[in-house]
Design an enzyme around this catalytic site. Sequence first.
Site, PDB file in Angstrom:
ATOM      1  N   LYS A  32       0.798  -1.220   0.000  1.00 24.76           N
ATOM      2  CA  LYS A  32       0.000   0.000   0.000  1.00 24.76           C
ATOM      3  C   LYS A  32       0.837   1.279   0.000  1.00 24.76           C
ATOM      4  CE  LYS A  32      -4.110  -1.928   2.236  1.00 24.76           C
ATOM      5  NZ  LYS A  32      -5.088  -1.753   3.321  1.00 24.76           N
ATOM      6  N   ASP A  86     -10.021   2.703   2.378  1.00 21.72           N
ATOM      7  CA  ASP A  86     -10.090   2.179   3.742  1.00 21.72           C
ATOM      8  C   ASP A  86     -10.680   3.196   4.717  1.00 21.72           C
ATOM      9  OD1 ASP A  86      -9.055  -0.384   3.301  1.00 21.72           O
ATOM     10  OD2 ASP A  86      -6.981   0.297   3.496  1.00 21.72           O
TER      11      ASP A  86
END
Length: 307
Positions: A91, A127
């Site tokens: 990420k 997220d």
Amino acid sequence: MTEPRVFGRMGSIRASEGNVDDMTARTRLLGVMGWPVEHSLSPPMQNAAIEALGLDWRYVALPVRPEDLAEALRGARAMGFVGVNLTIPHKQQAMRLLDRVDPLAAAIGAVNTVHFTAQGARGYNTDADGYVRTVEQESGYSFRGGRVLQVGAGGVGRAMAFGAARAGAASLAIVNRDPARARALAADLAASFPGLRIQVVESAAERAAAAAGADLIANATSLGMKPGDPVCLPPELIREQHVVFDTVYTPDPQTPLLRAARERGARCVEGLGMLARQGAAALRIWSGREPDEALMERVLRRHLGAE
């Protein structure tokens, strides 16, 4: 029927619940890149939502070593992938490999969704919104004016902290095994949200005080995924007034943290909802259409035997 596998530098490509027998040359691909990634529930979840939208797309698991990420992203784009999700450990590394990064993802410092467009590879972080929406919708909690104690300051933890701040949290106390990482997150939050009260918790006494003053306790670590893992926070610090959220959802959405919290009368929120909502947000980016979040969560629960 034996699952088809394609082997190459990226490893094996595994499809799940995607009706691969009716794929054609026009079928477009998406996937999740991680190392390891075999445990991911994103393929069945996304393929169910894709089928419900009537799209001729398939979503696959893509095992990609960290040193191969740049090549894997170039290869996916060259092969006409619609986009990919990124999970541990990619990420943060992906940030420098994309043509454009959404401002929220840039502030967080982590990307979990890549969209391949005619203008280049664009990165997003879904997220943060998935976390906030899950906690608020499943517990009735409001982040606005809230006091949050968060354990964990890694990639997911950064997204959760920025999500809480954007949603109007008044204060955020951060506990992390490496205090330097927590301090780095605190500095980035302070730069973006000067009105947010931020505390880096380093001692047991500070942790107890932060828990007593919080109304939401959130676990952003992987503790609870392996047998024998300790609970991320001493259970005796949890009180009836707390909402407790755990990002861990496997092998059992009812994690040791949530079981301890439930025993103490706290309101509990499982991590499956966040997984479904962040996945739905990614599919929304790729398709421009509204996916069925409830269907995505049902598929997750079925695969975990949690229905």
